[in-house]
Design an enzyme around this catalytic site. Structure first.
Site, PDB file in Angstrom:
ATOM      1  N   GLY A 110      10.407  -6.190   5.872  1.00  0.00           N
ATOM      2  CA  GLY A 110      11.675  -5.731   6.449  1.00  0.00           C
ATOM      3  C   GLY A 110      12.489  -5.146   5.324  1.00  0.00           C
ATOM      4  O   GLY A 110      11.946  -4.618   4.357  1.00  0.00           O
ATOM      5  N   LYS A 122       8.915   8.426  -4.694  1.00  0.00           N
ATOM      6  CA  LYS A 122       9.543   7.197  -4.188  1.00  0.00           C
ATOM      7  C   LYS A 122       8.941   6.784  -2.843  1.00  0.00           C
ATOM      8  O   LYS A 122       8.636   5.617  -2.602  1.00  0.00           O
ATOM      9  CB  LYS A 122      11.051   7.431  -4.066  1.00  0.00           C
ATOM     10  N   ARG A 144      19.096  -6.316   6.442  1.00  0.00           N
ATOM     11  CA  ARG A 144      18.714  -5.088   7.139  1.00  0.00           C
ATOM     12  C   ARG A 144      17.224  -5.134   7.500  1.00  0.00           C
ATOM     13  O   ARG A 144      16.381  -5.382   6.660  1.00  0.00           O
ATOM     14  CB  ARG A 144      19.037  -3.868   6.257  1.00  0.00           C
ATOM     15  N   LEU A 178      14.187  -0.428  -8.209  1.00  0.00           N
ATOM     16  CA  LEU A 178      14.584  -1.835  -8.343  1.00  0.00           C
ATOM     17  C   LEU A 178      14.311  -2.599  -7.047  1.00  0.00           C
ATOM     18  O   LEU A 178      14.248  -2.010  -5.965  1.00  0.00           O
ATOM     19  CB  LEU A 178      16.069  -1.947  -8.722  1.00  0.00           C
ATOM     20  N   PHE A 231       1.734  -8.323  -4.322  1.00  0.00           N
ATOM     21  CA  PHE A 231       2.003  -7.729  -3.014  1.00  0.00           C
ATOM     22  C   PHE A 231       0.858  -7.930  -2.024  1.00  0.00           C
ATOM     23  O   PHE A 231       0.596  -7.088  -1.173  1.00  0.00           O
ATOM     24  CB  PHE A 231       2.312  -6.221  -3.154  1.00  0.00           C
ATOM     25  N   GLY A 283       2.270 -12.707   5.761  1.00  0.00           N
ATOM     26  CA  GLY A 283       3.512 -13.315   6.236  1.00  0.00           C
ATOM     27  C   GLY A 283       3.908 -12.778   7.591  1.00  0.00           C
ATOM     28  O   GLY A 283       3.049 -12.460   8.420  1.00  0.00           O
ATOM     29  N   GLU A 318      15.696  -5.800  -4.675  1.00  0.00           N
ATOM     30  CA  GLU A 318      16.794  -6.745  -4.482  1.00  0.00           C
ATOM     31  C   GLU A 318      16.299  -8.138  -4.854  1.00  0.00           C
ATOM     32  O   GLU A 318      15.154  -8.492  -4.606  1.00  0.00           O
ATOM     33  CB  GLU A 318      17.267  -6.707  -3.030  1.00  0.00           C
ATOM     34  N   CYS A 361      14.665  -0.778   2.858  1.00  0.00           N
ATOM     35  CA  CYS A 361      13.873   0.348   2.348  1.00  0.00           C
ATOM     36  C   CYS A 361      12.576   0.610   3.106  1.00  0.00           C
ATOM     37  O   CYS A 361      12.417   1.675   3.700  1.00  0.00           O
ATOM     38  CB  CYS A 361      13.580   0.124   0.869  1.00  0.00           C
TER      39      CYS A 361
END
Ligand code: NAD
Length: 443
Positions: A263, A210, A334, A156, A255, A259, A158, A266
């Site tokens: 960050g 992952k 984070r 997922l 993607f 920029g 955020e 993950c």
């Protein structure tokens, strides 16, 4: 099914709420009493669109219960998910202390057969450690309950976490036992009704999948950032180049936005953990290390360009900051690029007026009171008397602002756009000095 979730953070809370939404009976356990108390009262401790409804509705219908009671939590679930943090350790590896603490408690309290699912992002070999810790505890208790360990990494994002969980592109389940694989298929069947796959594989491959996914996504970001930097040096326009390559179906458009670098909770730590996994086995992962290096440089380059504009000296310059969270639609800061930008510019003597729709409380808590840094209540308030505006996170509300009002509020109409939100031609017409990433407006 009866499920237990250990950890009520971004992943645990979303996962627990979505499983409850599908009719499962979920107990969600967290060691943070303040968090659990808030959740018991229907208050959500994080900002995640759509989540509050799910938590409230399923709480009211008694399918989602929050507790700090470990024994009760372990006893409840046939399937126990571990969704606690795996932050970066000092040597770059993933710190597994929280994961193994949960495993130990499961071993101490389990009262029958259990399936233990790694939902946290954990490196190859963790399932073996989880198994060992549980077996030790069962031995110490003199009992012999059976259990299986599954790796079920979470993909997922955020900001769209609820949607991502409810309609996943795929579910990956690493199971070394056929019956457990069937159980995982049954649990996830309601989420993949449009025939997105549930991919069953061995545990080790699932653990690595992952990291490989995040490694690839991080690579795309650093790749396009590097191309943007080359564009800036050659007069090419990265937004054109991006379209030119993205329409190739082998490459794709997603993607590929340049920029200020990635960050979040993950990518940075998962990249370090994957590098550590490779290096600890004697392999130097050159691509991954370069991706990380380019990412760090991208933040530094942004700050350097701001400084260069002011002749190398930003002492007492008033700089407006728009966007502090690591990406839009979250309050998560984070490893947010904004933190690097703030620290570097404060160290150089700038005065910062920061605004973010959701993340200001988190930044205040994290940085504390810092001379030269003030938080304001709106994007326009940040611009009052500013020598320049720095856009760091692309919240939707920043996309179509009132440029006249902005120019009036600012001392000088200068924008450093770390997210390429505006048309350079339009900005020139409006009288702004406009710096963006790898496009022709760059000075
Ligand atoms: N945040 C994301 O977007 C995302 C996406 C995919 C995977 N992940 C992975 O999922 C894991 C969790 O990430 P997160 O962002 O939800 O973390 P988080 O820090 O938001 O939440 C972790 C929660 O675990 C709780 N906790 C700690 N020790 C505990 C214990 N012994 N028992 C019960 N609860 C305990 C903490 O109080 C906290 O509420 C990490 O491994 C992360 O890499 C995160």
């Amino acid at each position: 099914m009866k499920l237990t979730m250990f950890g009520a953070g971004y992943v645990g809370l979303v996962t627990a709420a979505c499983f409850a939404e599908m009719g499962n009976e979920v107990v969600c356990m967290d060691t943070d009493p303040a968090k659990v108390e808030a959740l018991q009262q229907g208050r959500i401790p994080i900002y995640e669109p759509g989540l509050e409804d799910y938590v409230k509705r399923n709480g009211e219908e008694n399918r989602l219960v929050f507790t700090t009671d470990l024994a009760k939590a372990v006893e409840h679930g046939l399937i126990c998910f571990i969704a606690v943090g795996t932050p970066q350790d000092t040597d770059g590896s993933a710190d597994l202390s929280m994961v193994l603490a949960v495993a130990r408690e499961i071993g101490r309290h389990m009262n029958g057969y259990k399936v233990i699912v790694e939902k946290s992002t954990v490196p190859v070999g963790t399932a073996v450690m989880v198994r060992q810790v549980i077996a030790e505890e069962l031995k110490a208790r003199g009992v012999d309950y059976e259990f299986d360990v599954v790796s079920n990494p979470e993909f997922l994002k955020e900001g769209t976490a609820v949607d991502d969980f409810m309609k996943p592109d795929r579910v990956v389940a690493g199971c070394d036992d056929v019956r457990v694989a069937e159980l995982m298929k049954e649990l996830y069947a309601p989420f993949v009704r449009t025939n997105h796959p549930i991919i069953i594989m061995d545990v080790v491959s699932a653990e690595l999948t992952k990291y490989a996914a995040n490694g690839f996504l991080a690579t795309k970001i650093s790749f396009i950032n590097e191309i943007a930097n080359i564009c800036a040096l050659t007069g090419a326009d990265v937004s054109m180049v991006r379209q030119g390559i993205g329409s190739d179906s082998r490459i794709g458009n997603l993607f590929l936005f340049p920029g200020v670098g990635y960050g979040g909770s993950c990518f940075p730590k998962d990249m370090q953990a994957l590098i550590h996994t490779a290096r600890s086995r004697g392999y130097a992962p050159r691509i991954l290390e370069a991706v990380e290096a380019v990412n760090q440089d991208q933040r530094r380059l942004f700050v350097e360009r701001v400084k260069n504009h002011f002749g190398g000296d930003v002492q007492d310059k008033v700089l407006a900051l728009w966007g502090l969270s690591f990406k839009p639609l979250t309050d998560d800061i984070r490893e947010a690029p904004a933190l690097t930008v703030i620290n570097d510019l404060l160290a150089a003597g700038a005065r910062l007026q920061a605004y973010d729709p959701k993340a200001m409380t988190a930044v205040k808590e994290y940085l504390g009171d810092r001379p030269g840094l003030s938080y304001v209540s709106s994007s326009y308030a940040a611009l009052e008397g500013a020598d320049a505006l720095l856009i760091i996170t692309e919240w939707a509300a920043f996309r179509e602002p009132d440029f006249e009002r902005m120019a009036k509020a600012m001392k000088s109409p200068v924008i450093f756009d770390g997210r390429n939100l505006y048309s350079p031609a339009k900005m020139a017409k409006l009288g702004f000095r406009y710096f963006c990433i790898g496009r022709k407006a760059d000075a």
